[in-house]
Design an enzyme around this catalytic site. Structure first.
Site, PDB file in Angstrom:
ATOM      1  N   SER A 194       0.974  -1.275   0.067  1.00  0.00           N
ATOM      2  CA  SER A 194       0.253  -0.003   0.002  1.00  0.00           C
ATOM      3  C   SER A 194       0.909   1.239   0.092  1.00  0.00           C
ATOM      4  CB  SER A 194      -1.019   0.004   1.419  1.00  0.00           C
ATOM      5  OG  SER A 194      -2.040   1.077   1.331  1.00  0.00           O
ATOM      6  N   ASP A 330     -10.400  -3.394  -5.182  1.00  0.00           N
ATOM      7  CA  ASP A 330      -9.661  -2.778  -4.070  1.00  0.00           C
ATOM      8  C   ASP A 330     -10.598  -1.367  -3.951  1.00  0.00           C
ATOM      9  OD1 ASP A 330      -8.339  -1.233  -2.259  1.00  0.00           O
ATOM     10  OD2 ASP A 330      -6.271  -1.879  -3.030  1.00  0.00           O
ATOM     11  N   HIS A 361      -8.102  -4.625  -0.603  1.00  0.00           N
ATOM     12  CA  HIS A 361      -7.153  -4.072  -0.254  1.00  0.00           C
ATOM     13  C   HIS A 361      -6.081  -4.901   0.822  1.00  0.00           C
ATOM     14  CE1 HIS A 361      -4.415  -0.196  -0.279  1.00  0.00           C
ATOM     15  NE2 HIS A 361      -4.202  -0.589   1.051  1.00  0.00           N
TER      16      HIS A 361
END
Length: 393
Positions: A194, A330, A361
């Site tokens: 991320s 996501d 995610h």
């Protein structure tokens, strides 16, 4: 039963089915690569990338549930691997820490490889998804070093009036260079989750610093590439994006509040023109970045901060083998942003973009009808990719 009640029940069932996304069938990952030789090496070590990724049957087709389970439950595979913590002071007084995990199993390589992990926003080596990957990697003979973002560790006080930033690469650079002083022969494989994916991608594309030549490859997972466009999409209600933005804002604010005694002293507020009340009441991340982050780091505007911190503006300078992984469902990364890695790999050798239909995610839970496999598809894939990149020398 009245027609109104029947209609209400029907509407509820339709809403649940849409949320669970049960009509979306499992598919193999989409692989985008303009370098046939590089793809051949990857598939030799990652043959499962040609197979269908099957999420948990009951709830795994929902990107929301994949994301929520990741955020609340984390990973079930977390063997206890004891780290050694390193702490180094930066020039501005900030104390940067990282954890070193030694291999617990034999390596298949004669050379020494170290996986350098950069976690996601407000995460550290103590996050379960980081620990599960580290445990798996160490069992396969890799050493791991994990960056702890400034201000995140629960029992460690900060030593300067700042915390981590979305695209701040100084701490990553310090960890790599300091580690090389005692391990000059090791070869680095960078893994970023991320926000950490954004950091390592930006780091590899920066032209203003001299990076270690020992970096042989990188894997960036579920990053958003462009902070300005990404946050604009999160301000809307498409795919419940605004709810996730609220959670991200609260995570960032909680870090600031935890270290309020150092971050919001009268001297700091006066020097950077910070209004503490506005910091504590900011409703969104862009608002918080306007009243706090961009002022602490000396940016003239939030737009300038986001442009500076977005990996998309540096990717064209990357010459290290790199793999990008994203899921179409996501909820934190708008589908329009996925054209960024796809465009990059279409014109750069030694690069690959992996796009899955499901996964959310950082979730990627798979197999089973209710309970997923202990070691997730993502962990297995990352370790296979690490081995492929190490073999691509």
């Amino acid at each position: 039963m009245s027609a109104v009640v029947v209609f209400a029940v029907f509407l509820l069932i339709c809403t649940i089915l849409k949320f669970l996304n049960v009509t979306s069938p499992p598919r193999p990952p989409r692989l985008v690569c303009s370098d046939s030789k590089f793809l051949e090496v990857i598939l030799k070590h990652c043959p499962h990338l040609k197979e269908t990724y099957v999420p948990v049957r009951l709830w795994g087709s929902s990107g929301h549930l994949q994301t929520i389970v990741h955020a609340t439950v984390g990973r079930t595979y977390c063997p206890n691997v004891q780290p050694r913590r390193i702490a180094v002071r930066q020039e501005d007084g900030a104390t940067v820490t990282w954890d070193v995990y030694e291999p617990t199993g034999p390596s298949q390589f004669e050379e020494d490889y170290t996986i350098a992990v950069c976690p996601g926003i407000a995460n550290s080596s103590e996050s379960t998804y980081v620990r599960s990957l580290v445990a798996l990697a160490c069992s396969q003979g890799y050493r791991c070093i994990v960056l702890n973002h400034l201000g995140v560790l629960p029992h460690l006080k900060i030593t300067s009036p700042r915390v981590f930033r979305y695209g701040q690469t100084d701490e990553m650079h310090l960890m790599l260079t300091k580690y090389l002083e005692s391990n000059p022969e090791t070869k680095f494989l960078l893994v970023g989750f991320s926000m950490g994916g954004n950091i390592i991608t930006k780091y590899l594309g920066e032209t203003t610093r001299c990076r270690p030549k020992n970096i042989v490859g990188a894997i960036a997972i579920c990053q958003g590439y462009d902070a300005l466009r990404g946050l604009q999409s999160l301000l809307g209600w498409h795919n419940l994006a605004r709810i996730y933005l609220f959670s991200m804002t609260e995570n960032m604010r909680s870090v600031i509040i935890k270290h309020k005694g150092i971050l919001l002293t009268e001297e700091v507020k006066r020097k950077h023109n910070i209004d503490e009340r506005r910091v504590l009441t900011a409703a969104t991340l862009p608002e918080l970045d306007e009243v706090y982050t961009r002022r602490i780091f000396g940016f003239r505007s939030v737009e300038e901060l986001y442009r500076t911190d977005s990996s998309a503006n540096y990717m064209h300078n990357i010459h290290v083998p790199i793999v990008f992984i994203n899921a179409k469902d996501d909820p934190l990364v708008h589908p329009d942003l996925l054209s960024i890695p796809e465009s990059f790999v279409s014109t750069h050798k030694n690069s690959l973009y992996i796009e899955t239909e499901h996964g959310g995610h950082l979730g990627y839970y798979d197999d089973g009808y209710l309970i997923p496999r202990a070691v997730t598809w993502l962990d297995r894939t990352v370790l296979s990719l690490v081995t492929a990149l190490a073999s691509n020398q």
